[in-house]
Write an enzyme that holds these catalytic residues in place. Structure first.
Site, PDB file in Angstrom:
ATOM      1  N   HIS A 218      -4.124   3.260  -3.338  1.00  0.00           N
ATOM      2  CA  HIS A 218      -4.237   2.816  -1.939  1.00  0.00           C
ATOM      3  C   HIS A 218      -3.492   1.516  -1.719  1.00  0.00           C
ATOM      4  O   HIS A 218      -2.660   1.414  -0.829  1.00  0.00           O
ATOM      5  CB  HIS A 218      -5.711   2.651  -1.554  1.00  0.00           C
ATOM      6  CG  HIS A 218      -5.916   1.743  -0.378  1.00  0.00           C
ATOM      7  ND1 HIS A 218      -5.863   2.202   0.918  1.00  0.00           N
ATOM      8  CD2 HIS A 218      -6.118   0.411  -0.286  1.00  0.00           C
ATOM      9  CE1 HIS A 218      -6.039   1.186   1.755  1.00  0.00           C
ATOM     10  NE2 HIS A 218      -6.207   0.096   1.042  1.00  0.00           N
TER      11      HIS A 218
ATOM     12  N   HIS B 195       0.831  -1.198   0.000  1.00  0.00           N
ATOM     13  CA  HIS B 195       0.000   0.000   0.000  1.00  0.00           C
ATOM     14  C   HIS B 195       0.869   1.253   0.000  1.00  0.00           C
ATOM     15  O   HIS B 195       1.309   1.714   1.057  1.00  0.00           O
ATOM     16  CB  HIS B 195      -0.903  -0.001   1.242  1.00  0.00           C
ATOM     17  CG  HIS B 195      -1.753  -1.242   1.381  1.00  0.00           C
ATOM     18  ND1 HIS B 195      -1.240  -2.453   1.767  1.00  0.00           N
ATOM     19  CD2 HIS B 195      -3.084  -1.438   1.169  1.00  0.00           C
ATOM     20  CE1 HIS B 195      -2.218  -3.350   1.783  1.00  0.00           C
ATOM     21  NE2 HIS B 195      -3.345  -2.770   1.431  1.00  0.00           N
TER      22      HIS B 195
ATOM     23  N   GLU C  51     -17.257  -3.713  24.489  1.00  0.00           N
ATOM     24  CA  GLU C  51     -16.457  -4.928  24.577  1.00  0.00           C
ATOM     25  C   GLU C  51     -15.278  -4.909  23.592  1.00  0.00           C
ATOM     26  O   GLU C  51     -14.160  -5.263  23.954  1.00  0.00           O
ATOM     27  CB  GLU C  51     -17.322  -6.166  24.287  1.00  0.00           C
ATOM     28  CG  GLU C  51     -18.466  -6.392  25.268  1.00  0.00           C
ATOM     29  CD  GLU C  51     -19.674  -5.513  24.978  1.00  0.00           C
ATOM     30  OE1 GLU C  51     -19.702  -4.888  23.892  1.00  0.00           O
ATOM     31  OE2 GLU C  51     -20.571  -5.446  25.835  1.00  0.00           O
TER      32      GLU C  51
ATOM     33  N   HIS D 226     -28.008 -14.709  24.905  1.00  0.00           N
ATOM     34  CA  HIS D 226     -26.999 -14.584  25.949  1.00  0.00           C
ATOM     35  C   HIS D 226     -26.340 -15.905  26.300  1.00  0.00           C
ATOM     36  O   HIS D 226     -25.299 -15.921  26.961  1.00  0.00           O
ATOM     37  CB  HIS D 226     -27.641 -13.998  27.223  1.00  0.00           C
ATOM     38  CG  HIS D 226     -27.877 -12.520  27.150  1.00  0.00           C
ATOM     39  ND1 HIS D 226     -28.643 -11.924  26.170  1.00  0.00           N
ATOM     40  CD2 HIS D 226     -27.430 -11.506  27.926  1.00  0.00           C
ATOM     41  CE1 HIS D 226     -28.666 -10.612  26.359  1.00  0.00           C
ATOM     42  NE2 HIS D 226     -27.931 -10.320  27.405  1.00  0.00           N
TER      43      HIS D 226
END
Lengths: 668, 668
Positions: free
Chosen positions: A268, A31, A416, A479
Site C-alpha cells: 500500500h 504508494h 457539516e 454550542h
C-alpha cells in the site's frame, strides 16, 4: 508472458504501473499499490471514456477526474504525463515527492495543472466530486439550450476502502443521491486492503447496498484486473443512467503484478524494493528501463491530444453559435465563468448609521447576502440544516434540487463536513461559482478538514458561521464557541472576520466575495449589536482600525472584535469621564491587519502605547501578540454555561463596569 | 379526550410531554418537539424495558441510555425526575436552561447524574453508544462466568434525522455492525422534520437499508405515536437478536399533540407559546397546572425505584457469590472498575540515557504502551487504520472482534471522528476502562469535535497522534501539521504533550494514564530524536523544565518542544562557545506548566530574561505568551511541502546554524 505477447492495452496499463513503481522506488517513498491495482480502470477511463484536452487543462467543459484515494497520486501523475499534459513531464515523474517538484506526495491542484482538487485526507475527494457535479448541473441548467449544450461533462472519481469508511463521504454521497446527480460516476477500487491489512478487520459492511440506500445506481465489475470490456460497459451503463449518480464497485488486487506483495498492506504505502521490482517486471513481462514507456503505448495514450483538441474545437464552435444565438445568456455565462464580478457590484452593500435599527450580525449577514445575490449570480450556497438560524437563504432563488439545478440555495442537511468538502468542489470547478456554506461557529470543529483544504488549495469558499460566543446562551457549552476563533485564526491562508456591526458585516462580505483564492470565515452573533459611528466597509479591508478615539496619544488601547467593540466604546466613554485618553480599536480580521504596511499598523496600534486591554468573548489564546507584555484581556478561557446569553456575558465579565475596572487595573 | 378517559400509560406519556412543554415555555428556550414526539418510545423504554436504579445512577450494571438527539434533553430530564433520580427535582425542571441549574440546554454528564454522556452536537451520542456497548461487551467477555453474570446491560439510544445525516454516526454504526454488538439498540425518531423543514429537502436516503448494509438488525414501528405494544415488541425482538446491534425506526410526529405546530420545524426548537400550549392541553386532555404530574402517573414511573433497588440487590448477591467463587477474577474486576491503578504500575515506564539507541517518539510510544499494557489491564485502544504507522498495537492482546470481546486492540478502520466519539463512550462507561485512540496528528482535524467533548465531559481519553510536523516529509502539506498543535492547545481542559525523547514520552504516558478526568493528546514524531541528558519522567508532570543550562543567569532562553529540544541543545553548545549563557527549556506541556506555582515557573522562565527564542516545527500562534515582547521564534507559519523530511526541516530553518543565527540576532 513476454512483452511481445502483450496487447497494446496491456502495454498501456503496465506503463502506468511501472511509472508508479519506478517513481516510488526512486523517491523511496509513496504508494505503489493503488496505481498498480487501479491501472486498468484508470486506463479505461482516461483512454476510452473521458473527454479532456491535455494541452488545455482549464478547458471549461472537460470531464473532471478526482483521485479521492489521493495517496495513489502516481496513478494520476502517470496519466497526466502519458496523455500529454505539459504539467507533468518525465522529469517531473522522476522528481516525485522531492523538494520543488510538480509531483508532490498527494495531488495538489495549486501545484499541478490537471489536478482538480487537493486530496490525501481520505473522503475529501469523493465529497469534492459531489460539488463538482453540482456545479456542472447548475451551469448546465442555467445555460444549456435545447439546441446548444454548453456545459455537459461527467465527474469521475476513483475512491478506495478508506474513503468509503470516512463519514464525510457518506454525508456527501447521501446528498448526491438525493440530488440525483446523474453525471457523477464513482469507481470503487475494491481491493479489500487498507493500511492495517485486510478490510475484514474492521470494514465488513455491504458498501454497494449502502450506496443503493443513498439512491445511487450500483454495479459490480468482478475482475477489475483484466476485464477492461466489463469496466467500459459499466461506465457506459452508468452514463446512461441520467437521474442517479453511479457507483461501480471494481474488484481489484492491490499491487497487482507484484508476485510477493500483491494483495497485502505492505504494497500500500512503501516502495516495492529492488528485488520485488525485478520479480514484478518478470511477472508482467516488462523489460523497459525505469521511466521508459514503449512508444506504441505512449502513442495510444497521446491520441488524447488530438481528441482533446477536437473536443475543444467542437465546443468552441458551439460556444460561437451560442454567443450569436443567445447573446444575453452568453454574456451572463461569460460574466460568471470569467471570475470577474459585475462592475460596481459592491454598491449594493448596505451601510448603517448609529441611529438605524440594530440587528445581530447574523441578521446583517442575511440582509447583505440578499443584497448581493441579485448582482452576484455566481453566488450559490446554504446551510447544514440551520438556514433559519444562520439566516442564509437567498430570497432571489429557489432550492437546488433534482430537476431544479438552476436554483442557488443549497440545502445540505445536517452534514457539516460534507458541506465544506462539497463547497471546495464547487469552488475548484473553476467556473467562477462562489460557494458559501453555513452552520454554527462551534461546528467548525466538524468541518475543520475542508476548511483547511480550502486554505491550502486556494479555494475562495465563504464560511458563514453564526452563534459566535457564550452570548448565544441557553444551548450551553457544547454550542458556545470559546476557542473556536483562535483555532481558526491559526490556519494559514484563511481570513477570519468577526464583524462588529452592519457596516463591518458588509465589509466582511466585500472581502469574502473579492477573495477568490483563499477562504473567508465570518463569525457572526446571535444577538443584536449596536451600529457603530466609526465603522465602515473600507475599514474591514484593513483588518483593524480606530473605531473610537480621544484626542492625542492614547493612555490606553481597548482592542476588541465583534460584539465587544460596542461594549468597549461604552466603556471608553466612562474612562474618558475620568480623564483617561482611550482608543478603541476594532480588529475584525487579524490576517488582513497583518498584511498592512508598518506605518498603518503603527498608526492604529502604536508600539509605544503599552497599556492595552483586549476584550473578546472568546479564548485569550493568541491575543498576547496584540495586547503585549504589559496588557491584559477579558476573555473566556473555560467552557461556557447554559444560561440566557445576556446573563452569561455579564457573569463572564463582559460589562462596561468590568471593562472599566480592568482598564483601571492596567493604568494603575 | 378528557383526563378521565386517558389510560394510565397515556397519562404517563403526557406527563413527559407537558414537563417538556412547560419547562421550555418557562425558559422561553429549548426544544419541545422531540420530547413530545418521542415520549411514547421513551416511556416504553424507561417504564417497561430499561433496568436501572434511580437512587444509584452509578450502579455498574445499569442499562445505559443515550439521547443522541441531545437538544431534546427535556425528554431525558423529565424521565430522570419522573423515575425518581435525586439529580433532577421538579425545581431543577423549572430551572431548565438557567444559570447554575442542573438541567442545562443539552445533556451534560458532568452536570447531571443519570446523564451518561454529553450530547448536543449531532451524531456524537450514537457513536458514544457504540463505545458504551463495546465496553460492556469487553467486560462481559473478561469477567462473566457460565454461572455468574456480572456485566450484562443494554445500551439504548434515541437518535433523530440529524444524527442519521451526520457522518460520525455512519462511521460508528458501520463499526458497530462489524463488531456485532448485540446489546446495542437504537431507536430512530423518524419524524421527517429537521430544523430546515421536512427532510425531503435534503435527506431522502433509505436509512433502514443503510443500517442493513451495516449489518444491523432492522425493524420499523409504523405508529410510534400510539403503538406502545409495537414499540415494546420491537425492543424485545431487538434484545433477542444477540449477534447484531438493532435499529428500530419508530415513525412519530414531532411535537405530537400540538394542533397547529405538530409536524413542523417550528416546534423543533422554540417554545410553543401561550396560545399553542392552551390548544395542546385541550387537544391532549391535560388540565394539570404547569409542572404538576398526576400522582398515579408519578407512582407508575416511580416503581422504578423499587425495581431498581431490587435489580441492584440481585446484582450485589451475584457479586458476593462471584467474589467467593472467583476471587482472582473478582480482584481483577475490582482493580479495573475501581478506577485505581495497580500499585507501582509506573515502575514499568522505560527510561533512557543519552547513549541508548535512539528512536522516534512514536516508537517510544509503542515501547511504553507495551510496557504499560500488562500492568494496566484497563487500557484498551487502537488506531484509525494506521496501527503500523502510529505503532499502537498492544502485543499482549489480540483484536477486539465479534466473539473476541475480551481482547484489547481496537481496530477502528479509517474512521477518526467515530473513533474519538467511541472512545468518549468507553471512558464514560465509568467502569475504569482507559481508552486510547490514534491517527496522524493532522487528522485531529477530523475528530476535533469528540476531542473537545472529551475535554468538556471530563473523559480521560488518550489521543496518540503521530507524524507531528513537516519533518514527516514526503506526504506533504495535507499531512504535515503546522497549526494543529496550536489549535489543540486552545481547547480548555485538554493536556497537549509533545515529548522530546523517550523519557518525556514515558512521562507523557504517566500523565495521560493518571489523568482520568481530562483528556491527554500526545504529539509524536515520525523521525528519530536523540535521548536527552536532562529529561525525565517527573519533569513532564511540571509541563516545562530546564533541559540544559549554563551557570548563572542566562543571557538567552531557548524554548522548545519535541524534536526541537535536541536541536536547541546542540545550538546552545555553539552559543556557549561564543560566550553566551544559554538555557534550554523543554516545554512538553503548556497546560501543566501553567498549573505550577509562580516560584517554579519563575525558576524555569525568569521574567527578567527577555531574550527568548522559541523553536518549534509548527505555527507561532500562541507562542508570544512565552517568548514575550523581546523574543522571537523559528516557526512554520505557512503550509508545508512534499519533500524528504530532513530536507524540509532544513529548508524551514530547523538547523543548528539557523538557531544560532536567530539567537545572535536577538542578543545583538
Amino acid at each position: 508472458m513476454t512483452v511481445a505477447t502483450q496487447s497494446l492495452d496491456e502495454l498501456c496499463i503496465n506503463s502506468i504501473r511501472f511509472l508508479a513503481i519506478d517513481a516510488v522506488e526512486k523517491a523511496n517513498s509513496g504508494h505503489p499499490g493503488l496505481p498498480m491495482g487501479a491501472a486498468p480502470m484508470a486506463f479505461v477511463l482516461w483512454n476510452r471514456i473521458m473527454r479532456f484536452n491535455p494541452k488545455n487543462p482549464q478547458w471549461i467543459n472537460r470531464d473532471r477526474f478526482v483521485l479521492s484515494a489521493g495517496h495513489g497520486c502516481m496513478l494520476q501523475y502517470a496519466l497526466l504525463y502519458l496523455t500529454g499534459y505539459d504539467s507533468v513531464t518525465i522529469d517531473d515523474i522522476k522528481q516525485f515527492r522531492q523538494w520543488g517538484s510538480r509531483t508532490p506526495g498527494h495531488p495538489e491542484n495549486f501545484e499541478t495543472q490537471g489536478v482538480e482538487v487537493t486530496t490525501g485526507p481520505l473522503g475529501q475527494g469523493i465529497a469534492n466530486a459531489v460539488g463538482l457535479a453540482m456545479a456542472e448541473a447548475h451551469l448546465a441548467a442555467k445555460f444549456n439550450k435545447p439546441d446548444a449544450t454548453l456545459i455537459d461533462h461527467y465527474t469521475y472519481v476513483i475512491l478506495g476502502d478508506g474513503c468509503n469508511m470516512e463519514g464525510v463521504s457518506g454525508e456527501a454521497c447521501s446528498l448526491g443521491g438525493h440530488l440525483g446527480l446523474g453525471k457523477l460516476i464513482a469507481l470503487y477500487d475494491d481491493n479489500h486492503i487498507s493500511i492495517d491489512g485486510n478490510t475484514e478487520i474492521s470494514f465488513t459492511e455491504d458498501v454497494s447496498k449502502r450506496f443503493e440506500a443513498y439512491g445511487w445506481h450500483v454495479q459490480h465489475v468482478e475482475d477489475g484486473n483484466h476485464d477492461l470490456g466489463g469496466i467500459q460497459k459499466a461506465i457506459e451503463a452508468a452514463k446512461a443512467v441520467t437521474d442517479k449518480p453511479s457507483f461501480i464497485k471494481v474488484t481489484t488486487t492491490i499491487g497487482y503484478g507484484s508476485p510477493n506483495k500483491a494483495n497485502t498492506e505492505g504494497v500500500h504505502g512503501a516502495a516495492l524494493g529492488k528485488d520485488e521490482i525485478v520479480a514484478t517486471r518478470s511477472n508482467l513481462g516488462w523489460s523497459h528501463e525505469p521511466f521508459v514507456v514503449p512508444q506504441d503505448a505512449l502513442d495510444k495514450f497521446r491520441k488524447a491530444i488530438d481528441d482533446g483538441a477536437k473536443a475543444e474545437a467542437d465546443w468552441n464552435e458551439t460556444w460561437a453559435k451560442y454567443q450569436s444565438q443567445y447573446p444575453e445568456a452568453a454574456a451572463e455565462f461569460t460574466a460568471i465563468t470569467s471570475g470577474k464580478l459585475a462592475e460596481g457590484w459592491e454598491k449594493v452593500l448596505p451601510t448603517y448609521k448609529p441611529e438605524d435599527k440594530t440587528f445581530a450580525t447574523r441578521k446583517h449577514s442575511e440582509i447583505t447576502l440578499n443584497a448581493i445575490a441579485p448582482v452576484v449570480p455566481q453566488l450559490v450556497g446554504g446551510s447544514a440544516d440551520l438556514a433559519h438560524s444562520n439566516l442564509t437563504l437567498m430570497k432571489v432563488s429557489g432550492n437546488f434540487q433534482k430537476g431544479q439545478y438552476h436554483n442557488r440555495n443549497l440545502r445540505f442537511g445536517v452534514r457539516e463536513h460534507g458541506m465544506g468538502a462539497i463547497c471546495n468542489g464547487i469552488a475548484l470547478h473553476n467556473t467562477g461559482l462562489i460557494p458559501y456554506c453555513a452552520t454554527f461557529l462551534v461546528f467548525a470543529d466538524y468541518m475543520r478538514a475542508p476548511i483547511r483544504l480550502s486554505a491550502l488549495s486556494e479555494a475562495g469558499v465563504i464560511y458563514v458561521m453564526t452563534h459566535d460566543s457564550i452570548a448565544l446562551g441557553e444551548d450551553g457549552p457544547t454550542h458556545q464557541p470559546v476557542e473556536t476563533i483562535a483555532s481558526l485564526r491559526a490556519i494559514p491562508n484563511l481570513l477570519v472576520i468577526r464583524p462588529a456591526d452592519g457596516n463591518e458585516t458588509s465589509g466582511a462580505y466585500k472581502v469574502a466575495i473579492e477573495n477568490r483564492h483563499r477562504p473567508t470565515l465570518l463569525a457572526l452573533t446571535r444577538q443584536n449589536v449596536p451600529n457603530l459611528a466609526g465603522s465602515s466597509i473600507e475599514a474591514v479591508a484593513k483588518g483593524a482600525y480606530i473605531a473610537d478615539d480621544s484626542e492625542g496619544t492614547p493612555d490606553l488601547l481597548l482592542l476588541a472584535t465583534g460584539s465587544e467593540v460596542g461594549l468597549c466604546i461604552d466603556a471608553a466613554k466612562k474612562l474618558r469621564e475620568a480623564g483617561t485618553k482611550v482608543r478603541v480599536v476594532s480588529m475584525p480580521c487579524w490576517e488582513l491587519f497583518e498584511e498592512q504596511d508598518e506605518a498603518y499598523k503603527e498608526s492604529v496600534i502604536p508600539k509605544a502605547v503599552k497599556k492595552r486591554l483586549a476584550v473578546e468573548a472568546a479564548s485569550s489564546f493568541g491575543w498576547c501578540r496584540y495586547y503585549g507584555s504589559e496588557g491584559a484581556m477579558i476573555s473566556v478561557d473555560r467552557f461556557g454555561v447554559s444560561a440566557p446569553g445576556g446573563l452569561a456575558m455579564e457573569k463572564f465579565g463582559y460589562t462596561v463596569d468590568n471593562v472599566v475596572a480592568k482598564a483601571q487595573d492596567l493604568l494603575n
